[in-house]
Motif scaffolding. Structure first.
Motif, short mmCIF file in Angstrom:
data_model
loop_
_atom_site.label_atom_id
_atom_site.label_comp_id
_atom_site.label_asym_id
_atom_site.label_seq_id
_atom_site.Cartn_x
_atom_site.Cartn_y
_atom_site.Cartn_z
N CYS A 1 40.60 43.27 42.93
CA CYS A 1 39.88 43.71 41.73
C CYS A 1 40.55 44.96 41.17
O CYS A 1 40.78 45.93 41.89
CB CYS A 1 38.43 44.00 42.08
SG CYS A 1 37.46 44.60 40.69
N LEU B 1 41.40 39.86 39.75
CA LEU B 1 40.34 39.98 38.75
C LEU B 1 40.58 41.31 38.04
O LEU B 1 40.68 42.35 38.69
CB LEU B 1 38.97 39.96 39.39
CG LEU B 1 37.77 40.03 38.43
CD1 LEU B 1 36.57 39.29 39.01
CD2 LEU B 1 37.38 41.48 38.13
N GLU C 1 35.65 30.45 44.44
CA GLU C 1 36.42 30.36 45.69
C GLU C 1 36.56 28.91 46.13
O GLU C 1 37.64 28.47 46.54
CB GLU C 1 35.71 31.16 46.79
CG GLU C 1 35.75 32.65 46.62
CD GLU C 1 37.11 33.23 46.91
OE1 GLU C 1 37.55 33.22 48.06
OE2 GLU C 1 37.76 33.70 45.95
N VAL D 1 29.79 41.18 41.10
CA VAL D 1 30.99 40.38 41.34
C VAL D 1 32.19 41.29 41.60
O VAL D 1 33.09 40.96 42.37
CB VAL D 1 31.27 39.45 40.14
CG1 VAL D 1 32.55 38.66 40.36
CG2 VAL D 1 30.10 38.50 39.93
N PRO E 1 34.00 34.24 37.04
CA PRO E 1 32.58 34.15 37.42
C PRO E 1 31.76 35.31 36.85
O PRO E 1 32.24 36.43 36.77
CB PRO E 1 32.64 34.24 38.95
CG PRO E 1 33.83 35.10 39.21
CD PRO E 1 34.83 34.76 38.14
N TYR F 1 35.08 41.08 44.79
CA TYR F 1 36.54 41.03 44.73
C TYR F 1 37.20 42.33 45.17
O TYR F 1 38.36 42.33 45.61
CB TYR F 1 36.99 40.62 43.34
CG TYR F 1 36.71 39.15 43.07
CD1 TYR F 1 37.50 38.16 43.66
CD2 TYR F 1 35.66 38.76 42.25
CE1 TYR F 1 37.23 36.82 43.45
CE2 TYR F 1 35.38 37.43 42.04
CZ TYR F 1 36.17 36.46 42.64
OH TYR F 1 35.89 35.13 42.44
N THR G 1 26.31 40.54 36.77
CA THR G 1 27.75 40.34 36.81
C THR G 1 28.50 41.44 37.54
O THR G 1 29.48 41.17 38.22
CB THR G 1 28.32 40.20 35.39
OG1 THR G 1 27.48 39.32 34.64
CG2 THR G 1 29.72 39.62 35.43
N ALA H 1 31.01 33.60 41.98
CA ALA H 1 32.22 34.06 42.67
C ALA H 1 32.52 33.14 43.85
O ALA H 1 33.68 32.77 44.10
CB ALA H 1 32.07 35.50 43.13
N TYR H 2 31.49 32.77 44.58
CA TYR H 2 31.68 31.85 45.70
C TYR H 2 32.05 30.46 45.20
O TYR H 2 32.86 29.74 45.82
CB TYR H 2 30.40 31.77 46.55
CG TYR H 2 30.30 32.89 47.56
CD1 TYR H 2 31.08 32.89 48.71
CD2 TYR H 2 29.42 33.95 47.36
CE1 TYR H 2 30.99 33.91 49.64
CE2 TYR H 2 29.32 34.99 48.27
CZ TYR H 2 30.12 34.96 49.41
OH TYR H 2 30.03 35.99 50.32
N TYR I 1 27.39 36.69 41.35
CA TYR I 1 27.85 36.70 42.74
C TYR I 1 27.98 35.28 43.27
O TYR I 1 28.95 34.93 43.95
CB TYR I 1 26.86 37.50 43.58
CG TYR I 1 27.39 37.98 44.90
CD1 TYR I 1 28.27 39.04 44.96
CD2 TYR I 1 26.98 37.38 46.09
CE1 TYR I 1 28.75 39.51 46.17
CE2 TYR I 1 27.45 37.84 47.31
CZ TYR I 1 28.33 38.90 47.35
OH TYR I 1 28.82 39.35 48.55
#
Length: 389
Positions: A166, A111, A98, A156, A88, A160, A153, A94-95, A91
């Motif tokens: 992350c 990540l 998921e 993100v 992703p 994580y 970005t 990212a969801y 943000y």
């Protein structure tokens, strides 16, 4: 299932590192850049819309990205894992990821972020632009892309980091050193993944005794269909009576009986480090069922082995077993033994072939003392673990 998102600003070298990860861990490569370029080259509606955004140095809208990513994931249900390159990026995405992972009954394993200063990124991309012929490899567009990356970005990473998955690597190091940093991270994450082993072989090849010993040595749960079926028989349950009838006729127990017992056994072992499966899957249908059961737990088959024993030795072993307390119903006559061996040949060999194509099946000499065979199998498993990690 091993799912990795490779993160970093334009010019960080994600493509190079992706090639390494795909080859070593047998992942399905999913690059938004490649997918978008494909859409653009084919002049699809999504491609035309994306082209105008990319040319201006912007990020393609989530609506476009989501459609392409979801289609790609759902078109590859057989994948052992995915490597996400360029997704992703926000943000919100990212969801979205998921949600897509939940659809697969799995999650993002880690990540990995390749850190690189802006000026280094600019220089790398300008150098690439001299040979790539890409219209977006000019300084104005490059700096727009980097600004977009910083603003949209980087948040993100925090998403994580809060999940504890992350990891950051130094992108200024040379390629080999960056690869080593990434490999160390992935190795540690793979070590946390369940170890699932298939133990194949004809009846009489010694799978039961070897499987139990191996499960103790490697701290795994041993799942034997025979043991579960014998429990049903011993308790004289309705299922047990059906099993006796099938055994007496030299037939395999039906899938609807076996699957519910296997699923219950897997579900009961909530904190298991992994499983050794003996006697399942015996058919192609069961192999697909097992893949589904493991995928539901976010895992898959790690390795598979086949114990090789000549047919005459198998018949002798089964004949000898018929005189002990471990005798099976099909051990009671040579005719039934031969029938059972043929059943294995017609129904289970195709299963072995399927796993050989997808995961590789290591053949192990099943002749010799128990200790000799055990050491051969243990050595192969240890080597397999090293290769996985």
């Amino acid at each position: 299932m091993l799912n990795i998102a490779l993160f970093g600003p334009p010019g960080a070298g994600k493509g190079t590192q992706s090639e390494y990860l795909i080859k070593k861990y047998n992942l399905f490569y999913l690059s938004t850049g490649d997918l978008l370029r494909k859409e653009i080259a084919e002049k699809t509606p999504l491609g035309l819309e994306a082209q105008s955004i990319i040319s201006a140095g912007g990020l393609v809208s989530d609506e476009i990205i989501v459609q392409i990513i979801e289609n790609t994931i759902t078109d590859h249900p057989e994948a052992n894992g995915f490597l996400f390159d360029g997704f992703p990026r926000t943000y919100v995405q990212a969801y979205i990821l998921e949600g897509l992972m939940l659809k697969l009954n799995t999650s993002l394993t880690c990540l990995i972020s390749i850190d690189l200063p802006e000026e280094v990124c600019v220089q790398r991309l300008l150098n690439r632009g001299k040979t790539s012929g890409r219209s977006d490899d000019n300084e104005t567009v490059i700096r727009n892309r980097l600004r977009e990356y910083t603003e949209k970005t980087l948040p993100v990473l925090q998403f994580y980091k809060e999940k504890g998955v992350c990891f950051e690597v130094n992108g200024l190091a040379d390629i080999a050193q960056v690869t080593q940093q990434i490999d160390t991270i992935v190795t540690a994450e793979v070590a946390k993944q369940p170890l699932n082993i298939l133990l194949f072989g004809y009846p009489g090849s010694g799978r039961d005794s070897q499987g139990k010993a191996l499960s103790e040595r490697f701290g795994l749960e041993f799942i034997s269909t025979n043991e579960m079926l014998e429990t049903e028989i011993r308790n004289e349950t309705p299922i047990g009576k059906k099993i006796v009838h099938l055994y007496e006729n030299g037939l395999l127990v039906s899938d609807d009986i076996v699957v519910q017992l296997i699923e219950r056994r897997i579900s009961d072992a909530k904190n298991a480090k992994g499983f050794i499966f003996k006697g399942f899957p015996r058919t192609l249908v069961q192999s697909y069922i097992l893949d589904g059961l493991l995928r539901k737990r976010g895992t898959t088959i790690s390795m598979a082995f086949e114990l090789e024993v000549p047919v005459l030795d198998l018949i002798n072993r089964l004949d000898e077993r018929s005189k002990t307390e471990h005798s099976m119903a099909y051990d009671t006559s040579t005719a039934r033994i031969v029938k059972r061996l043929k059943e294995h040949e017609s129904k289970t060999l195709p299963v072995i072939a399927r796993y050989a194509q997808r995961h590789g099946v290591t053949k192990v000499n099943g002749l010799g003392t128990f200790e000799e065979i055990f050491e051969r199998l243990s050595s192969e498993i240890e080597n397999g673990i090293k290769n996985l990690r």
